[in-house]
Design a protein around this motif. Structure first.
Motif, short mmCIF file in Angstrom:
data_model
loop_
_atom_site.label_atom_id
_atom_site.label_comp_id
_atom_site.label_asym_id
_atom_site.label_seq_id
_atom_site.Cartn_x
_atom_site.Cartn_y
_atom_site.Cartn_z
N HIS A 241 32.75 27.28 43.62
CA HIS A 241 34.05 27.71 43.09
C HIS A 241 35.03 28.20 44.16
O HIS A 241 36.18 28.51 43.85
CB HIS A 241 33.86 28.79 42.03
N GLU A 242 34.58 28.30 45.40
CA GLU A 242 35.49 28.70 46.47
C GLU A 242 35.00 28.09 47.78
O GLU A 242 33.79 27.98 48.02
CB GLU A 242 35.54 30.23 46.60
N ARG A 243 35.96 27.70 48.63
CA ARG A 243 35.62 27.13 49.92
C ARG A 243 36.28 27.94 51.03
O ARG A 243 37.42 28.38 50.89
CB ARG A 243 36.05 25.66 50.01
#
Length: 271
Positions: free
Chosen positions: A177-179
């Motif tokens: 959900h996040e990079r």
């Protein structure tokens, strides 16, 4: 000049340029995810290069600019769960342990150039390289928990490499959900340099060529010392330092260094 005796691989590309070995992960249709063939080929290559005195440093990258490595190939993981490797609560032949240079007892400096996504099992490699640089569009994330798998080895490797604990936690717990951007990775010290994609190979070459220009024995002794220092107490590391100092010091390397000292002085770059 590239080596004329270049080995053939199914999942890698390799060539030698001067005293630098260049390795590219080469499964672009699978975003360079690793399978058993890549694990075996990469492990075998590290072990071959560690005794090749003509190679003094290595650049590790991947072909193309979409991904560096996206971890284990999902074909390794059947729909009902599990992998091709058998394990019990007491033993587990982790395929990722075949990938990294240090796991294969390779102690020549490795520059890693990330040109795209690096996620999941890619951290087996990132956790064991020595200098880590990336293109400005590179991203870093760990999707294990999103896909119902515990994240264990990869975050531990990154934590011991020096990635801040809070950043390891956030990246690991948020999964897919996040990079982490290249800019943020540079900011927290995961990367030492970020550049445009079309400059990445040139920057990696400068680093590896500069390292390879130094005498090999002292360079390897220095590398072993610094990695040991990360895992030992201060006193243990300093006590071990005498061993590495004696192993890395030789009349030949001192003479090679003296020629450099008496020659034209290097014009250092400012970073």
């Amino acid at each position: 000049m590239a080596s004329t005796d270049t080995p053939e691989f199914e999942t890698l590309r390799y060539e030698q340029r001067g005293a630098v070995g260049w390795i590219w992960l080469d499964r672009p249709d699978r975003y360079h995810a690793f399978n058993k063939v890549m694990c075996d080929e990469l492990s075998g290559l590290w072990r071959t290069l560690r005794t090749d005195d003509s190679v003094r440093s290595v650049v590790l990258s991947a072909t193309g600019d979409k991904a560096f490595c996206t971890g284990i190939d999902r074909d390794f993981v059947p729909a009902e769960g599990g992998v091709e490797y058998e394990f019990t609560p007491y033993t587990y032949d982790d395929p990722g342990k075949l990938l990294g240079p240090k796991a294969n007892d390779f102690w020549k400096p490795v520059v890693c150039a990330v040109n795209g996504m690096a996620c999941g099992g890619a951290f087996y490699l990132l956790g064991e390289v020595d200098i880590l640089i990336a293109a400005d569009h590179a991203t870093f994330f760990d999707p294990h928990v999103t896909y119902g798998m515990p994240a264990v080895y990869e975050p531990l490797l990154m934590m011991h490499r020096g990635m801040p604990f809070g950043e390891v936690l956030r990246m690991t717990l948020l999964g897919n959900h996040e990079r982490l951007s290249a800019a943020r990775a540079l900011e927290i010290g995961l990367l030492s340099e970020v550049c445009a994609s079309d400059q990445l190979e040139e920057q990696a070459a400068w680093l590896a060529d500069t390292i390879a220009a130094a005498p090999a024995g002292p360079m390897q002794a220095t590398l072993r010392t610094l990695w040991a220092g990360r895992e030992l107490s201060r006193g243990q590391a300093l006590d071990l330092g005498n061993t590495f100092l004696n192993l890395g010091m030789s009349a030949e390397s001192m003479a090679e260094g003296q020629k450099v000292f008496q020659g034209e002085r290097a014009k250092p770059r400012i970073r």
